[in-house]
Scaffold this motif. Structure first.
Motif, mmCIF file in Angstrom:
data_model
loop_
_atom_site.group_PDB
_atom_site.id
_atom_site.type_symbol
_atom_site.label_atom_id
_atom_site.label_comp_id
_atom_site.label_asym_id
_atom_site.label_seq_id
_atom_site.Cartn_x
_atom_site.Cartn_y
_atom_site.Cartn_z
ATOM 1 N N LEU A 1 0.829 -1.212 0.000
ATOM 2 C CA LEU A 1 0.000 0.000 0.000
ATOM 3 C C LEU A 1 0.860 1.257 0.000
ATOM 4 O O LEU A 1 0.583 2.220 -0.732
ATOM 5 C CB LEU A 1 -0.917 0.003 1.226
ATOM 6 C CG LEU A 1 -2.274 -0.685 1.102
ATOM 7 C CD1 LEU A 1 -3.007 -0.631 2.434
ATOM 8 C CD2 LEU A 1 -3.113 -0.044 0.005
ATOM 9 N N VAL A 2 1.899 1.259 0.851
ATOM 10 C CA VAL A 2 2.788 2.426 0.899
ATOM 11 C C VAL A 2 3.450 2.636 -0.454
ATOM 12 O O VAL A 2 3.514 3.760 -0.976
ATOM 13 C CB VAL A 2 3.852 2.257 2.001
ATOM 14 C CG1 VAL A 2 4.866 3.404 1.932
ATOM 15 C CG2 VAL A 2 3.210 2.221 3.373
ATOM 16 N N GLU B 1 0.554 3.860 -2.951
ATOM 17 C CA GLU B 1 -0.248 5.056 -2.706
ATOM 18 C C GLU B 1 0.334 6.014 -1.676
ATOM 19 O O GLU B 1 -0.172 7.122 -1.517
ATOM 20 C CB GLU B 1 -1.654 4.639 -2.254
ATOM 21 C CG GLU B 1 -2.382 3.766 -3.280
ATOM 22 C CD GLU B 1 -3.759 3.344 -2.790
ATOM 23 O OE1 GLU B 1 -4.408 4.148 -2.073
ATOM 24 O OE2 GLU B 1 -4.198 2.230 -3.130
ATOM 25 N N SER C 1 -0.061 7.777 3.692
ATOM 26 C CA SER C 1 -1.417 8.140 4.111
ATOM 27 C C SER C 1 -2.444 7.076 3.753
ATOM 28 O O SER C 1 -3.553 7.081 4.285
ATOM 29 C CB SER C 1 -1.814 9.482 3.494
ATOM 30 O OG SER C 1 -1.823 9.390 2.074
ATOM 31 N N ALA C 2 -2.106 6.159 2.845
ATOM 32 C CA ALA C 2 -3.054 5.120 2.437
ATOM 33 C C ALA C 2 -3.219 4.044 3.492
ATOM 34 O O ALA C 2 -4.184 3.279 3.465
ATOM 35 C CB ALA C 2 -2.608 4.485 1.119
ATOM 36 N N VAL C 3 -2.272 3.968 4.416
ATOM 37 C CA VAL C 3 -2.294 2.893 5.411
ATOM 38 C C VAL C 3 -3.171 3.293 6.598
ATOM 39 O O VAL C 3 -2.933 4.304 7.249
ATOM 40 C CB VAL C 3 -0.873 2.560 5.898
ATOM 41 C CG1 VAL C 3 -0.921 1.470 6.963
ATOM 42 C CG2 VAL C 3 -0.003 2.113 4.738
ATOM 43 N N SER C 4 -4.167 2.494 6.839
ATOM 44 C CA SER C 4 -5.013 2.610 8.028
ATOM 45 C C SER C 4 -5.442 1.206 8.403
ATOM 46 O O SER C 4 -5.417 0.286 7.577
ATOM 47 C CB SER C 4 -6.251 3.484 7.759
ATOM 48 O OG SER C 4 -7.121 2.837 6.838
ATOM 49 N N ARG D 1 -8.326 0.165 6.175
ATOM 50 C CA ARG D 1 -7.943 -0.179 4.807
ATOM 51 C C ARG D 1 -7.204 -1.514 4.773
ATOM 52 O O ARG D 1 -7.427 -2.350 3.895
ATOM 53 C CB ARG D 1 -7.057 0.934 4.239
ATOM 54 C CG ARG D 1 -6.512 0.656 2.840
ATOM 55 C CD ARG D 1 -7.580 0.782 1.782
ATOM 56 N NE ARG D 1 -7.074 0.446 0.471
ATOM 57 C CZ ARG D 1 -6.418 1.298 -0.334
ATOM 58 N NH1 ARG D 1 -6.184 2.550 0.064
ATOM 59 N NH2 ARG D 1 -6.016 0.910 -1.525
ATOM 60 N N GLU E 1 -8.157 -4.942 2.758
ATOM 61 C CA GLU E 1 -7.238 -5.564 1.805
ATOM 62 C C GLU E 1 -6.958 -7.020 2.180
ATOM 63 O O GLU E 1 -6.788 -7.876 1.303
ATOM 64 C CB GLU E 1 -5.916 -4.784 1.777
ATOM 65 C CG GLU E 1 -6.011 -3.384 1.215
ATOM 66 C CD GLU E 1 -6.163 -3.360 -0.293
ATOM 67 O OE1 GLU E 1 -5.743 -4.337 -0.947
ATOM 68 O OE2 GLU E 1 -6.716 -2.368 -0.819
ATOM 69 N N LYS F 1 -1.395 1.692 14.041
ATOM 70 C CA LYS F 1 -0.919 1.831 12.658
ATOM 71 C C LYS F 1 0.565 2.165 12.631
ATOM 72 O O LYS F 1 1.304 1.672 11.767
ATOM 73 C CB LYS F 1 -1.708 2.945 11.952
ATOM 74 C CG LYS F 1 -1.295 3.140 10.496
ATOM 75 C CD LYS F 1 -1.946 4.354 9.879
ATOM 76 C CE LYS F 1 -1.187 5.613 10.228
ATOM 77 N NZ LYS F 1 -1.631 6.797 9.444
ATOM 78 N N ARG G 1 8.634 5.898 -0.911
ATOM 79 C CA ARG G 1 7.585 6.499 -0.092
ATOM 80 C C ARG G 1 7.690 6.108 1.379
ATOM 81 O O ARG G 1 7.015 6.703 2.222
ATOM 82 C CB ARG G 1 6.215 6.108 -0.655
ATOM 83 C CG ARG G 1 5.918 6.797 -1.989
ATOM 84 C CD ARG G 1 4.634 6.323 -2.594
ATOM 85 N NE ARG G 1 4.224 7.196 -3.699
ATOM 86 C CZ ARG G 1 3.212 6.948 -4.525
ATOM 87 N NH1 ARG G 1 2.495 5.830 -4.361
ATOM 88 N NH2 ARG G 1 2.915 7.779 -5.493
#
Length: 235
Positions: A21-22, A25, A28-31, A34, A38, A53, A101
């Motif tokens: 994910l990192v 995206e 900020s995409a990691v929660s 989410r 996934e 997180k 990222r």
């Protein structure tokens, strides 16, 4: 007993999914919500492996650090300190460049991350064994981390567009070939890294010669448990 339709949740699966994910995206995409989606699990099930997180991101960062080659720092490897630093820096940058990222997390420092701490320990130990004063060995480790993480944060070459009309000679007389940089990104960025790394190591080599030729003196204790020597006089 029938096998579960989906693989059982594990730390490894969470780390792998969060890392993907990192990479795709950004941080900020990691929660937890989410990630749970996934992974096809309920959100609370993640807490059996990670409390927050931030802990997940720390684990992802540590997984990247674990890929850095440290063999050059092993006792008996045979490489001198300069060659070892060079080879390690190349390996470290390659690991970070694959996950740009994630670099902001890695740039903060190892904290409690086991693989990150092994990297710091290996560099410091090798420099002290090579004859660097402990305080200076600490500075070298910090300097190398600044340089390597900084070089992996972004691409100089990608900072220019591939449109030749963007760089009017009337305004930018020396950027006539700048539009070619983007398509040569790897060559430009890796060349810049090697140029900077050689310059950095050349400077450290000069300092090393001064330490080696300086008269011995009684070490002064520091609060960090290291020792300091008087700075060598400039010629």
């Amino acid at each position: 007993m029938a096998r579960p339709r989906k693989p059982l949740l594990s730390r490894e699966r969470i780390i792998e999914t969060a890392g993907a994910l990192v990479d795709a995206e950004g941080l900020s995409a990691v929660s937890t919500r989410r990630l749970a989606a996934e992974l096809g699990v309920s959100g609370p099930s993640l807490y059996n492996h990670f409390r927050t997180k931030d802990e997940i991101l720390e684990a992802v960062a540590d997984a990247v650090s674990a890929r850095v080659d440290l063999s050059m720092f092993a006792e008996g490897d045979g490489r001198d300190w300069r060659t070892a630093l060079h080879d390690w820096a190349v390996s470290y940058r390659a690991a970070l460049a694959d996950h740009p990222r994630l670099v902001p997390v890695l740039a903060v420092g190892p904290g409690r991350r086991p693989a990150g701490l092994r990297v710091a320990d290996a560099v410091f130990g090798a420099m002290v064994r090579a004859g660097w004063p402990p305080a200076q060995a600490t500075h070298i480790g910090a300097l190398m981390r600044y340089f390597i993480t900084g070089s992996a944060l972004g691409s100089f070459a990608r900072g220019f567009v591939d449109d030749a009309t963007a760089y009017d000679p009337a305004d930018y007389p020396h950027l006539g070939q700048a539009h070619l940089l983007a398509e040569r990104q790897r060559q430009v960025d890796e060349g810049a890294f090697e140029t900077g790394l050689r310059a950095l190591l050349d400077g450290l080599s000069l300092q090393y010669e001064r330490y080696a030729s300086a008269p011995a003196s009684a070490p002064a204790p520091t609060t960090a448990g290291t020792t300091l020597r008087p700075a060598p006089k400039r010629p």
